[in-house]
Every structure is written in structure tokens, then in C-alpha cells.
Design a protein around this motif. Structure first.
Motif, PDB file in Angstrom:
ATOM      1  N   ARG A 359      36.077  43.745  38.278  1.00 30.28           N
ATOM      2  CA  ARG A 359      37.466  43.957  37.840  1.00 30.28           C
ATOM      3  C   ARG A 359      37.832  43.004  36.702  1.00 30.28           C
ATOM      4  NH1 ARG A 359      40.291  44.279  43.852  1.00 30.28           N
ATOM      5  NH2 ARG A 359      39.669  46.422  44.339  1.00 30.28           N
ATOM      6  N   ILE A 360      37.538  41.733  36.883  1.00 28.71           N
ATOM      7  CA  ILE A 360      37.877  40.748  35.853  1.00 28.71           C
ATOM      8  C   ILE A 360      37.116  41.028  34.562  1.00 28.71           C
ATOM      9  CG2 ILE A 360      37.734  38.297  35.258  1.00 28.71           C
ATOM     10  CD1 ILE A 360      38.177  37.642  38.198  1.00 28.71           C
ATOM     11  N   GLY A 361      35.810  41.360  34.690  1.00 29.99           N
ATOM     12  CA  GLY A 361      35.025  41.668  33.498  1.00 29.99           C
ATOM     13  C   GLY A 361      35.552  42.862  32.739  1.00 29.99           C
ATOM     14  N   GLY A 362      35.972  43.910  33.454  1.00 31.26           N
ATOM     15  CA  GLY A 362      36.525  45.096  32.789  1.00 31.26           C
ATOM     16  C   GLY A 362      37.841  44.803  32.085  1.00 31.26           C
ATOM     17  N   ILE A 363      38.684  43.999  32.711  1.00 35.52           N
ATOM     18  CA  ILE A 363      39.983  43.671  32.113  1.00 35.52           C
ATOM     19  C   ILE A 363      39.802  42.832  30.846  1.00 35.52           C
ATOM     20  CG2 ILE A 363      42.125  42.382  32.468  1.00 35.52           C
ATOM     21  CD1 ILE A 363      41.987  43.215  35.418  1.00 35.52           C
ATOM     22  N   ILE A 364      38.917  41.840  30.909  1.00 35.82           N
ATOM     23  CA  ILE A 364      38.708  40.973  29.743  1.00 35.82           C
ATOM     24  C   ILE A 364      38.046  41.731  28.596  1.00 35.82           C
ATOM     25  CG2 ILE A 364      37.522  38.886  28.924  1.00 35.82           C
ATOM     26  CD1 ILE A 364      37.805  37.719  31.688  1.00 35.82           C
ATOM     27  N   SER A 365      37.226  42.739  28.903  1.00 31.25           N
ATOM     28  CA  SER A 365      36.520  43.482  27.857  1.00 31.25           C
ATOM     29  C   SER A 365      37.478  44.228  26.931  1.00 31.25           C
ATOM     30  CB  SER A 365      35.548  44.483  28.493  1.00 31.25           C
ATOM     31  OG  SER A 365      34.541  43.819  29.217  1.00 31.25           O
ATOM     32  N   ILE A 366      38.625  44.647  27.449  1.00 33.51           N
ATOM     33  CA  ILE A 366      39.565  45.438  26.628  1.00 33.51           C
ATOM     34  C   ILE A 366      40.093  44.627  25.446  1.00 33.51           C
ATOM     35  CG2 ILE A 366      41.752  46.694  26.637  1.00 33.51           C
ATOM     36  CD1 ILE A 366      41.190  47.413  29.559  1.00 33.51           C
ATOM     37  N   PRO A 367      40.732  43.475  25.652  1.00 35.18           N
ATOM     38  CA  PRO A 367      41.198  42.705  24.487  1.00 35.18           C
ATOM     39  C   PRO A 367      40.045  42.149  23.648  1.00 35.18           C
ATOM     40  CG  PRO A 367      41.513  41.438  26.495  1.00 35.18           C
ATOM     41  CD  PRO A 367      41.118  42.814  26.912  1.00 35.18           C
TER      42      PRO A 367
END
Length: 470
Positions: A359-367
């Protein structure tokens, strides 16, 4: 410590003729980090991942020399199909190889996969027409089905405290193979060109060579041959009890079975005869596969675009990098991946768990990916520092997400279905990844023409030599 190990072994039932039981005994007696097993898995996965992307630097020129495209603008179109044929072949057979691994063992599938790399990657370098090229890539993908079984193998070959490290080894080796594959393919193909120019003073010798792209394929195949031979000494992890009593999970279960007489044995036999669960109804497995497939599409798109974006002129939104600059960024990313895998990831996984990591990796990948156009506006030291940091962080996030999802997939099923579950995940991922090269191939011609126009002041030899490594 030795006394505790003996007591643990005595509390479980093992069978001398079962390779899975032998592996379980090794795990119980093992103390410390299993370096040998980690290196073995790392090399096997690397040999399987190198052929996937090593052709991209010279594929455009290979398709041009095969004379299948009537116009130069159509070369990228045909190149896209060659790139996608591997993923299509792998997608069609991954479930089959997973079922084979569940029935006959992980080791046979791993050996067959590495032998397939030796044969069909070599034949691809000897391709004399477009259909031979696309057929050998398709067969390579169809017969190289070891990625799913090697994940199952990694989840079974390590103790519980080292499983996260084992799964991250698979992801990191795969990622590094995709990173250094293009660099290796471009460099070795460029060696022939530069040698021809240096010796003959022109490209006439190079142009007259029937197989100018054979050297990169041959070197990778030689490496895979060595790996295939070494795999014969790889221990098997699949339990094969031939209808006998199953391996007990702990001392209480062993005591219960021993004292329960016929009732306990009847219960045990009933459990063994229980039909396998329908994988498509296993929501924890299917949900992780869906996320895994979507992420695979994004990751393949990034892999396809990054090098082209980096060498594109600034007027087209690129960085105007040289091949040496791109190679430096990729090298730093590979080193960062390796460092993260052996030092930080096991602790992060133990602290947060695979779900939270994904979850954290996916969220950080966007910005992070949204910042790349703004990075292109920088120059000098600030550009170099931020681009390298962004590249390392992106690849670290990729490994984190893939490893976390792989752990979830392997924990969602028992050993009897672990190969098929990983094969199903590989099928879905391959189908999504096949969209990347095929779609990207249709978009590349204009970008390549822009690059060539911008470099019109350079000699044709320089243009081709530089393009190899991009």
C-alpha cells in the motif's frame, strides 16, 4: 542449541525418500543467513530475466535488417510484436508449468526453463527473418516458466524469519536483470560495430555480417548454460510421500496422531484426500494477483520509456543524456536495489507486513512518477542527484511492492497449489506486460525519428552506435 535442534527433529515425522522432508530437516538445523541458497536463487532468476530486455537496444535495427517493414516508420510496429511475443508465450503456459511444479517438483521446471534460455535465446540471435525471430521469442517465453515455481521454491527453502529475504531476492534479481539486460545487449552489439569501424574503417564489414546481433544472445546463453548445469545440484522442496502419512506441523499434532490410533490416522487420510480449493474462488490470492498485474503494466511501461525519455532532446521533454549518462543512472539503481534487498527490506517487512508495504509503495509511486517532467526542467548537479534518487526510489518501491504481493500469494495457498497459484499470477502479469511492448512499439517511430533528426549533425556510425545503448 544442538540439543534443541535434535528435539525439534524428533518431534516431526520425516521420510528419507521425500526431498521436501530432507529440506525441512536442513531448515531446522540451519542457523544464520543461508547465503548459498540466496546466491543460487539470485543467479537462476538473473539468467531467466536477462533475455527479456537485452534485445531492446538493438531490436529496432534488427527488424530493419530483416526487411519486414516496408517503411521506416513501421519498424517500431513490428519490433513491438517481437517484444510482446515472449510475454504472450509465458502467459499461455505459466499455469501449466505451475501445475507441473506442483506434481513433479520445482527443480525440473527450473532446469527446463534455464535450458530453454540456452536454446531459444541463441536461435533468436541467429534469426534470418522476422517470423523466426518472433517464433523463437514466443517459444522462449512458453518454455521458460520458472519464475512462478522459483517463487514457490523461495517461500519453501527458507526458515520463516528468512522468507521475506528469499522472496526479495527473486524480485531484486529479476529487477536487476531487466536493468542490466539492455545495457549488456547494447554494449555487446555495439562492440561488433565499433570493432568493424576500427578494423575496416567503415561499416561495410559490419553490414556484410549475417548475424550482427548474435554476440549478446550468445553471451547470455553461455551464462544460462552454466546455471542449467549447476541446477542439477539444487535441492528439491516439494513433499512426495507417495500416499504415506503427511509431515506433521508440530509436537502436539505428532503426539495426537501417535496416541489417537486408527481414528487419528483416518482423520489424517481424510485431510489428504480433500479436493484442492478452486484458486479463482480464493479471494486473498486473486486480489493480490489483480494488484500484481496492474502494477506489472505500469512497471513495463516505465522500463520501455525511461531510456528513450532520458536520451530524447530537451525540446521534446527529454534530458539529452548520452548513453554513458543513462548507464550510470541504471548502474546506481542496480546497486541501490541490491543494498536495499540485503540490508533494509527484511526489517521493513517484519515491521510493517507485506500488505502495508504494498500500500505504501503504491501511494508513494504516484507522486514520484508525476515528478519526472519537473525533473527534466533541471540541469547540472541538481538534475543528476534528483534523477538518481528518483530512479533508485522507483526501483526500490517496485521490488517492495512485487515482493510483498508475492509473499501474500504464496501464503494464500498450501504447498500442493503453490506452483499453480504462482503460475496463475505469471499468466495475468504476462498478459498485462504484453500490452506494454506492443503499444509502445506503435508510439516509438516518431520518437526515434525525432532523435535522429536532432542528431543529424553526427555521422551515421555515431548515431547507430549511440542508439544501440538506448
Amino acid at each position: 542449541m544442538a540439543e534443541e535442534c535434535r528435539e525439534t527433529l524428533l518431534k516431526k515425522d520425516y521420510y528419507d525418500d521425500c526431498p521436501g522432508c530432507v529440506m525441512e530437516q536442513r531448515k531446522e538445523l540451519q542457523r544464520g543467513l543461508p547465503i548459498k541458497m540466496l546466491v543460487s536463487i539470485w543467479i537462476i532468476v538473473l539468467s531467466a530475466s536477462l533475455p527479456i530486455s537485452s534485445l531492446f537496444p538493438f531490436l529496432y535495427f534488427m527488424i530493419r535488417d530483416l526487411h519486414i517493414a516496408k517503411r521506416e516508420e513501421d519498424i517500431g510496429y513490428y519490433a513491438g510484436y517481437v517484444g510482446a511475443s515472449y510475454m504472450i508465450g509465458r502467459g499461455l503456459t505459466s499455469i501449466f508449468w505451475g501445475m507441473v511444479a506442483d506434481r513433479y517438483g520445482r527443480k525440473p521446471v527450473i532446469i527446463i526453463g534455464t535450458v530453454a534460455v540456452v536454446i531459444f535465446n541463441t536461435l533468436f540471435g541467429l534469426s534470418v527473418n522476422f517470423w523466426m525471430a518472433i517464433s523463437t521469442r514466443f517459444l522462449l517465453g512458453s518454455l521458460n516458466g520458472l519464475l512462478g515455481p522459483i517463487k514457490a521454491y523461495a517461500s519453501e527453502a527458507f526458515r520463516e524469519e528468512h522468507q521475506a529475504l528469499g522472496m526479495s531476492t527473486v524480485s531484486v534479481a529479476w529487477g536487476i536483470g531487466l536493468i542490466i539486460g539492455p545495457a549488456l545487449g547494447g554494449f555487446l552489439a555495439q562492440v561488433i560495430l565499433l570493432a568493424a569501424v576500427k578494423i575496416m574503417g567503415s561499416r561495410s564489414f559490419y553490414a556484410s555480417t549475417r548475424f550482427p546481433y548474435f554476440l549478446p544472445c550468445l553471451c547470455i546463453s553461455v551464462f544460462a548454460f552454466g546455471v542449467a548445469v549447476a541446477c542439477f545440484w539444487l535441492p528439491e522442496t516439494l513433499h512426495k510421500h507417495d500416499g504415506k502419512a503427511r509431515l506433521h506441523d508440530g509436537p502436539y499434532e505428532a503426539l495426537e496422531t501417535a496416541s489417537g490410533g486408527s481414528d487419528a490416522n483416518e482423520k489424517q487420510n481424510t485431510e489428504e484426500q480433500t479436493p484442492k480449493e478452486n484458486l479463482f474462488k480464493n479471494w486473498p490470492l486473486m486480489s493480490s494477483i489483480i494488484v500484481y498485474s496492474i502494477f506489472a503494466l505500469y512497471d513495463m511501461a516505465y522500463t520501455e520509456i525511461f531510456s528513450l525519455w532520458a536520451v530524447s532532446p530537451r525540446k521534446f521533454g527529454g534530458l539529452s543524456f548520452s548513453t554513458e549518462d543513462v548507464g550510470e543512472v541504471l548502474s546506481i539503481s542496480g546497486f541501490g536495489l541490491f543494498f536495499f534487498q540485503i540490508t533494509l527490506y527484511p526489517y521493513v517487512e517484519r515491521l510493517l507486513g507485506p500488505v502495508m508495504i504494498a500500500r505504501i509503495g503504491g501511494i508513494i509511486s504516484i507522486p514520484l512518477l508525476s515528478s519526472y517532467p519537473f525533473i527534466a526542467m533541471l540541469s547540472g548537479l541538481s538534475l543528476s542527484v534528483l534523477l538518481n534518487c528518483a530512479s533508485v526510489l522507483k526501483n526500490v518501491l517496485s521490488v517492495t511492492i512485487v515482493t510483498g504481493l508475492s509473499i501474500l500469494q504464496n501464503k494464500a495457498v498450501d504447498q500442493k497449489q503453490r506452483g499453480a497459484a504462482n503460475g496463475l499470477a505469471m499468466t495475468a502479469m504476462s498478459m498485462f506486460k504484453a500490452i506494454g511492448p506492443a503499444g509502445g512499439g506503435a508510439l516509438k517511430p516518431d520518437d526515434i525519428l525525432h532523435l535522429e533528426c536532432d542528431r543529424s549533425n553526427r555521422s551515421s556510425d555515431d548515431i547507430q552506435a549511440i542508439s544501440y545503448s538506448t
